[in-house]
Structure formats: C-alpha cells, structure tokens
Motif scaffolding. Structure first.
Motif, PDB file in Angstrom:
ATOM      1  N   VAL A  16       0.874  -1.170   0.000  1.00  0.00           N
ATOM      2  CA  VAL A  16       0.000   0.000   0.000  1.00  0.00           C
ATOM      3  C   VAL A  16       0.913   1.222   0.000  1.00  0.00           C
ATOM      4  O   VAL A  16       1.622   1.470   0.980  1.00  0.00           O
ATOM      5  CB  VAL A  16      -0.935   0.021   1.230  1.00  0.00           C
ATOM      6  N   ARG A  17       0.922   1.953  -1.117  1.00  0.00           N
ATOM      7  CA  ARG A  17       1.746   3.155  -1.237  1.00  0.00           C
ATOM      8  C   ARG A  17       0.871   4.366  -0.945  1.00  0.00           C
ATOM      9  O   ARG A  17      -0.141   4.581  -1.613  1.00  0.00           O
ATOM     10  CB  ARG A  17       2.348   3.253  -2.631  1.00  0.00           C
ATOM     11  N   VAL A  18       1.273   5.139   0.045  1.00  0.00           N
ATOM     12  CA  VAL A  18       0.480   6.271   0.521  1.00  0.00           C
ATOM     13  C   VAL A  18       1.211   7.564   0.187  1.00  0.00           C
ATOM     14  O   VAL A  18       2.431   7.660   0.345  1.00  0.00           O
ATOM     15  CB  VAL A  18       0.229   6.167   2.039  1.00  0.00           C
ATOM     16  N   ASP A  19       0.448   8.565  -0.252  1.00  0.00           N
ATOM     17  CA  ASP A  19       1.008   9.850  -0.650  1.00  0.00           C
ATOM     18  C   ASP A  19       0.105  10.961  -0.126  1.00  0.00           C
ATOM     19  O   ASP A  19      -1.121  10.832  -0.160  1.00  0.00           O
ATOM     20  CB  ASP A  19       1.083   9.920  -2.179  1.00  0.00           C
ATOM     21  N   GLY A  20       0.698  12.035   0.374  1.00  0.00           N
ATOM     22  CA  GLY A  20      -0.112  13.182   0.766  1.00  0.00           C
ATOM     23  C   GLY A  20       0.364  13.862   2.032  1.00  0.00           C
ATOM     24  O   GLY A  20       1.409  13.542   2.590  1.00  0.00           O
ATOM     25  N   ASP A  21      -0.449  14.806   2.470  1.00  0.00           N
ATOM     26  CA  ASP A  21      -0.148  15.553   3.689  1.00  0.00           C
ATOM     27  C   ASP A  21      -1.383  15.601   4.587  1.00  0.00           C
ATOM     28  O   ASP A  21      -1.878  16.678   4.916  1.00  0.00           O
ATOM     29  CB  ASP A  21       0.384  16.945   3.370  1.00  0.00           C
ATOM     30  N   PRO A  22      -1.861  14.428   5.016  1.00  0.00           N
ATOM     31  CA  PRO A  22      -3.056  14.382   5.857  1.00  0.00           C
ATOM     32  C   PRO A  22      -2.765  14.859   7.277  1.00  0.00           C
ATOM     33  O   PRO A  22      -1.626  14.799   7.746  1.00  0.00           O
ATOM     34  CB  PRO A  22      -3.413  12.899   5.865  1.00  0.00           C
ATOM     35  N   SER A  23      -3.825  15.276   7.934  1.00  0.00           N
ATOM     36  CA  SER A  23      -3.705  15.529   9.377  1.00  0.00           C
ATOM     37  C   SER A  23      -3.596  14.161  10.053  1.00  0.00           C
ATOM     38  O   SER A  23      -3.864  13.119   9.434  1.00  0.00           O
ATOM     39  CB  SER A  23      -4.940  16.256   9.891  1.00  0.00           C
ATOM     40  N   LEU A  24      -3.229  14.162  11.317  1.00  0.00           N
ATOM     41  CA  LEU A  24      -3.144  12.901  12.047  1.00  0.00           C
ATOM     42  C   LEU A  24      -4.508  12.210  12.059  1.00  0.00           C
ATOM     43  O   LEU A  24      -4.604  11.014  11.804  1.00  0.00           O
ATOM     44  CB  LEU A  24      -2.636  13.127  13.473  1.00  0.00           C
ATOM     45  N   GLY A  25      -5.573  12.957  12.318  1.00  0.00           N
ATOM     46  CA  GLY A  25      -6.913  12.384  12.339  1.00  0.00           C
ATOM     47  C   GLY A  25      -7.300  11.760  11.011  1.00  0.00           C
ATOM     48  O   GLY A  25      -7.898  10.677  10.967  1.00  0.00           O
ATOM     49  N   GLN A  26      -6.945  12.413   9.929  1.00  0.00           N
ATOM     50  CA  GLN A  26      -7.242  11.868   8.603  1.00  0.00           C
ATOM     51  C   GLN A  26      -6.462  10.574   8.365  1.00  0.00           C
ATOM     52  O   GLN A  26      -6.992   9.621   7.799  1.00  0.00           O
ATOM     53  CB  GLN A  26      -6.912  12.899   7.527  1.00  0.00           C
TER      54      GLN A  26
END
Length: 118
Positions: A16-26
């Motif tokens: 599972v490759r994850v990309d982004g700048d989510p908040s901790l909650g997200q």
C-alpha cells in the motif's frame, strides 16, 4: 483529505503506497479504512510505504499511528512500514507490539520485503 493510496498485490504480500499531507486524524481514519479493505485480502502480510506522507513526524503522533494499527490491522500476520530515515522513531512499532501486532518499521523497501517474505 489530502491523501491518496495505491494497492499492489504481489505473491505472498500486498503493498500500500500512501502519498499526501493528511492531518493525524485523517491518517488514523485511513488506517481504519485500510483495515476494512485488508480483511478481505487473501494475503495477510502488508507493506505500508509511507515515504511520501509529508506530515506528522513526532514521537507522540507515531505512537498514535501504532495504536491505530493495533486496533484495525490486528488480523494481519506481518506489517512492514517504510518511512524516510529522518522520520524513524519506532514509536508506532512499539505501540503496535504492545497489543501483539507484528509491525516493523524500515527505511529501505528491500529490507521490508525481505522481512515480510521470510
């Protein structure tokens, strides 16, 4: 939510490759979602590639991630997390391990794959 992911199913494990700048909650919500998804997968070994996640770098945040992994991914036999070298704290590994979840953090994908397939 500024987060995207791609899943690659390989022989014996999934990536599972994850990309982004989510908040901790997200990101914690994402872990809940991926927990639901992985429950139906034929393999029970997963590599989470988090090298392109550009947020949450504190020890406390990593601990919260480990707790969420323990909560939602306990059905998996092994979980390898790959992170940038400057973000490794082992807090998620420790938090997940306290609940009996086999999570190990790596900085190199090859090392993570070796551990997953051993």
């Amino acid at each position: 939510m500024s987060l995207s992911f791609k899943v690659e199913h390989r022989e014996g494990y999934s990536v599972v490759r994850v990309d982004g700048d989510p908040s901790l909650g997200q990101f914690l919500s994402f872990l809940h979602l991926i927990g639901v998804e992985t429950a139906g997968w034929p393999v029970k070994r997963v590599l989470l590639d988090l090298r392109d996640v550009r947020t949450f770098a504190t020890f406390t945040e990593h601990g919260a991630v480990g707790e969420e992994v323990a909560r939602h991914l306990q059905h998996l036999h092994r979980i390898a997390s790959v992170v940038p070298p400057d973000r490794i704290t082992r807090a998620s590994e420790k938090a997940a391990g306290q609940s009996g979840v086999d999570l190990t953090v790596f900085t190199e994908e090859g090392d993570a794959i070796g551990w997953l397939t051993a």
